[in-house]
Design a protein around this motif. Structure first.
Motif, PDB file in Angstrom:
ATOM      1  N   ALA A   1    -104.938 -67.895 -11.770  1.00 50.87           N
ATOM      2  CA  ALA A   1    -105.243 -66.473 -11.583  1.00 50.87           C
ATOM      3  C   ALA A   1    -103.974 -65.631 -11.706  1.00 50.87           C
ATOM      4  O   ALA A   1    -103.992 -64.546 -12.302  1.00 50.87           O
ATOM      5  CB  ALA A   1    -105.910 -66.252 -10.227  1.00 50.87           C
ATOM      6  N   ARG A   2    -102.874 -66.134 -11.191  1.00 49.92           N
ATOM      7  CA  ARG A   2    -101.614 -65.391 -11.294  1.00 49.92           C
ATOM      8  C   ARG A   2    -101.174 -65.275 -12.752  1.00 49.92           C
ATOM      9  O   ARG A   2    -100.681 -64.224 -13.172  1.00 49.92           O
ATOM     10  CB  ARG A   2    -100.531 -66.077 -10.454  1.00 49.92           C
ATOM     11  N   LEU A   3    -101.351 -66.335 -13.524  1.00 47.99           N
ATOM     12  CA  LEU A   3    -101.029 -66.264 -14.954  1.00 47.99           C
ATOM     13  C   LEU A   3    -101.896 -65.205 -15.643  1.00 47.99           C
ATOM     14  O   LEU A   3    -101.400 -64.417 -16.449  1.00 47.99           O
ATOM     15  CB  LEU A   3    -101.241 -67.623 -15.627  1.00 47.99           C
TER      16      LEU A   3
ATOM     17  N   TYR B   1    -101.229 -63.553 -19.327  1.00 44.00           N
ATOM     18  CA  TYR B   1    -101.301 -64.768 -20.146  1.00 44.00           C
ATOM     19  C   TYR B   1    -102.749 -65.127 -20.452  1.00 44.00           C
ATOM     20  O   TYR B   1    -103.638 -64.919 -19.626  1.00 44.00           O
ATOM     21  CB  TYR B   1    -100.648 -65.950 -19.422  1.00 44.00           C
ATOM     22  N   GLN B   2    -102.948 -65.703 -21.625  1.00 47.23           N
ATOM     23  CA  GLN B   2    -104.211 -66.347 -21.933  1.00 47.23           C
ATOM     24  C   GLN B   2    -104.046 -67.817 -21.573  1.00 47.23           C
ATOM     25  O   GLN B   2    -102.975 -68.395 -21.755  1.00 47.23           O
ATOM     26  CB  GLN B   2    -104.560 -66.188 -23.413  1.00 47.23           C
ATOM     27  N   ILE B   3    -105.102 -68.417 -21.048  1.00 47.38           N
ATOM     28  CA  ILE B   3    -105.052 -69.777 -20.552  1.00 47.38           C
ATOM     29  C   ILE B   3    -106.026 -70.638 -21.353  1.00 47.38           C
ATOM     30  O   ILE B   3    -107.209 -70.311 -21.462  1.00 47.38           O
ATOM     31  CB  ILE B   3    -105.453 -69.869 -19.062  1.00 47.38           C
ATOM     32  N   ALA B   4    -105.497 -71.744 -21.877  1.00 48.62           N
ATOM     33  CA  ALA B   4    -106.340 -72.740 -22.525  1.00 48.62           C
ATOM     34  C   ALA B   4    -106.149 -74.056 -21.779  1.00 48.62           C
ATOM     35  O   ALA B   4    -105.059 -74.348 -21.282  1.00 48.62           O
ATOM     36  CB  ALA B   4    -105.960 -72.906 -23.994  1.00 48.62           C
ATOM     37  N   VAL B   5    -107.209 -74.832 -21.695  1.00 47.28           N
ATOM     38  CA  VAL B   5    -107.151 -76.167 -21.110  1.00 47.28           C
ATOM     39  C   VAL B   5    -107.392 -77.155 -22.246  1.00 47.28           C
ATOM     40  O   VAL B   5    -108.338 -76.998 -23.023  1.00 47.28           O
ATOM     41  CB  VAL B   5    -108.213 -76.334 -19.999  1.00 47.28           C
TER      42      VAL B   5
ATOM     43  N   GLN C   1     -98.353 -74.463  -9.474  1.00 51.93           N
ATOM     44  CA  GLN C   1     -97.946 -73.248  -8.763  1.00 51.93           C
ATOM     45  C   GLN C   1     -96.433 -73.021  -8.897  1.00 51.93           C
ATOM     46  O   GLN C   1     -95.990 -71.895  -9.126  1.00 51.93           O
ATOM     47  CB  GLN C   1     -98.356 -73.362  -7.294  1.00 51.93           C
ATOM     48  N   HIS C   2     -95.657 -74.075  -8.786  1.00 49.91           N
ATOM     49  CA  HIS C   2     -94.197 -74.002  -8.924  1.00 49.91           C
ATOM     50  C   HIS C   2     -93.826 -73.566 -10.348  1.00 49.91           C
ATOM     51  O   HIS C   2     -92.936 -72.733 -10.552  1.00 49.91           O
ATOM     52  CB  HIS C   2     -93.608 -75.370  -8.565  1.00 49.91           C
ATOM     53  N   PHE C   3     -94.507 -74.116 -11.365  1.00 51.71           N
ATOM     54  CA  PHE C   3     -94.268 -73.715 -12.757  1.00 51.71           C
ATOM     55  C   PHE C   3     -94.551 -72.226 -12.927  1.00 51.71           C
ATOM     56  O   PHE C   3     -93.749 -71.491 -13.519  1.00 51.71           O
ATOM     57  CB  PHE C   3     -95.145 -74.531 -13.719  1.00 51.71           C
ATOM     58  N   VAL C   4     -95.688 -71.770 -12.423  1.00 52.93           N
ATOM     59  CA  VAL C   4     -96.088 -70.373 -12.594  1.00 52.93           C
ATOM     60  C   VAL C   4     -95.097 -69.445 -11.886  1.00 52.93           C
ATOM     61  O   VAL C   4     -94.724 -68.405 -12.426  1.00 52.93           O
ATOM     62  CB  VAL C   4     -97.528 -70.138 -12.102  1.00 52.93           C
ATOM     63  N   GLU C   5     -94.647 -69.835 -10.713  1.00 48.51           N
ATOM     64  CA  GLU C   5     -93.646 -69.035  -9.999  1.00 48.51           C
ATOM     65  C   GLU C   5     -92.382 -68.874 -10.851  1.00 48.51           C
ATOM     66  O   GLU C   5     -91.836 -67.784 -11.000  1.00 48.51           O
ATOM     67  CB  GLU C   5     -93.302 -69.692  -8.651  1.00 48.51           C
ATOM     68  N   ALA C   6     -91.919 -69.989 -11.436  1.00 48.88           N
ATOM     69  CA  ALA C   6     -90.715 -69.943 -12.274  1.00 48.88           C
ATOM     70  C   ALA C   6     -90.945 -69.078 -13.519  1.00 48.88           C
ATOM     71  O   ALA C   6     -90.074 -68.322 -13.946  1.00 48.88           O
ATOM     72  CB  ALA C   6     -90.294 -71.357 -12.658  1.00 48.88           C
TER      73      ALA C   6
ATOM     74  N   GLN D   1    -110.871 -66.221  -7.836  1.00 48.32           N
ATOM     75  CA  GLN D   1    -109.509 -65.832  -7.462  1.00 48.32           C
ATOM     76  C   GLN D   1    -108.985 -64.677  -8.318  1.00 48.32           C
ATOM     77  O   GLN D   1    -107.821 -64.306  -8.219  1.00 48.32           O
ATOM     78  CB  GLN D   1    -108.563 -67.033  -7.603  1.00 48.32           C
ATOM     79  N   GLY D   2    -109.830 -64.164  -9.206  1.00 47.33           N
ATOM     80  CA  GLY D   2    -109.430 -63.027 -10.028  1.00 47.33           C
ATOM     81  C   GLY D   2    -108.804 -63.414 -11.355  1.00 47.33           C
ATOM     82  O   GLY D   2    -108.172 -62.575 -12.001  1.00 47.33           O
ATOM     83  N   GLY D   3    -108.975 -64.663 -11.770  1.00 37.09           N
ATOM     84  CA  GLY D   3    -108.403 -65.098 -13.037  1.00 37.09           C
ATOM     85  C   GLY D   3    -109.473 -65.563 -14.000  1.00 37.09           C
ATOM     86  O   GLY D   3    -110.659 -65.463 -13.711  1.00 37.09           O
ATOM     87  N   HIS D   4    -109.035 -66.053 -15.144  1.00 40.15           N
ATOM     88  CA  HIS D   4    -109.989 -66.636 -16.085  1.00 40.15           C
ATOM     89  C   HIS D   4    -109.278 -67.637 -16.991  1.00 40.15           C
ATOM     90  O   HIS D   4    -108.070 -67.575 -17.198  1.00 40.15           O
ATOM     91  CB  HIS D   4    -110.737 -65.576 -16.899  1.00 40.15           C
ATOM     92  N   ILE D   5    -110.062 -68.568 -17.486  1.00 41.49           N
ATOM     93  CA  ILE D   5    -109.609 -69.533 -18.484  1.00 41.49           C
ATOM     94  C   ILE D   5    -110.277 -69.123 -19.783  1.00 41.49           C
ATOM     95  O   ILE D   5    -111.496 -68.948 -19.841  1.00 41.49           O
ATOM     96  CB  ILE D   5    -109.984 -70.972 -18.065  1.00 41.49           C
TER      97      ILE D   5
END
Length: 188
Positions: free
Chosen positions: A38-40, A45-49, A177-182, A80-84
């Motif tokens: 959600a933070r991304l 950011y666009q998110i792909a899995v 979460q650590h990656f996204v924070e960085a 959480q307010g995000g999307h994939i």
């Protein structure tokens, strides 16, 4: 320029199992991963899995069960307010000689094409060597998380760095979460 992040699923977003995640009930998010996605999203950011799902070929679960697991993931992220933005999966087994199964590049290529991603600006985040290999072969930036199989992968890379197709410095993070924070706060 498209801001795209490609995430592995098992071991990055949800808890992994050596016996395969076989049901919606077994699909359990890693603490903080849903909020990280959600933070991304909120950072533009666009998110792909991109996920290998050989459990289908092995007969451990059906395509309908996989779709239900993904629906659960999408619902949790949305709450959480995000999307994939896209989910790419390989249903084949290791012996099927397909182009989509990581460490081959088919899943990553599909996401790059769909979102018009420029590989050198796209992160591929995974917990296994095959995730990193697929991303590196496509020219993407790669990051290792220590959840799932991450600790084993880190040990393997330190013993045999030639396992990656190119010489790369692979940043390591405790979890998604650590990656996204960085990425979001420090601009890695």
């Amino acid at each position: 320029m498209t801001k795209l992040i490609i995430l592995d699923r098992d071991g990055v977003i949800n808890q992994d199992s050596d016996h395969y995640v076989r049901s919606v009930q077994e699909w359990i998010p890693i603490p903080g991963s849903i909020e990280a996605i959600a933070r991304l999203t909120n950072a533009g950011y666009q998110i792909a899995v991109a996920t290998n799902q050989s459990g289908i070929a092995r007969g451990y679960f059906s395509l309908q069960v996989l779709e239900a697991m993904h629906e659960k993931m999408l619902t949790l992220v949305k709450a959480q307010g995000g999307h994939i933005d896209g989910i790419y999966f390989c249903p084949h087994g290791p012996e099927d000689d397909c182009h989509c199964r990581k460490p081959d590049t088919g899943l990553i290529e599909q996401a790059l094409q769909k979102f018009n991603g420029t590989p050198e600006h796209v992160w591929v985040v995974g917990d296994s060597l095959r995730d990193l290999q697929a991303g590196a072969k496509c020219g993407c930036k790669i990051a290792l998380v220590l959840t799932g199989k991450g600790l084993k992968t880190q040990a393997k890379l330190s013993e045999s760095p030639e396992e990656l197709p190119v010489t790369m410095d692979v940043p390591v993070f405790n979890n998604l979460q650590h990656f996204v924070e960085a990425l979001v706060s420090e601009g890695i």
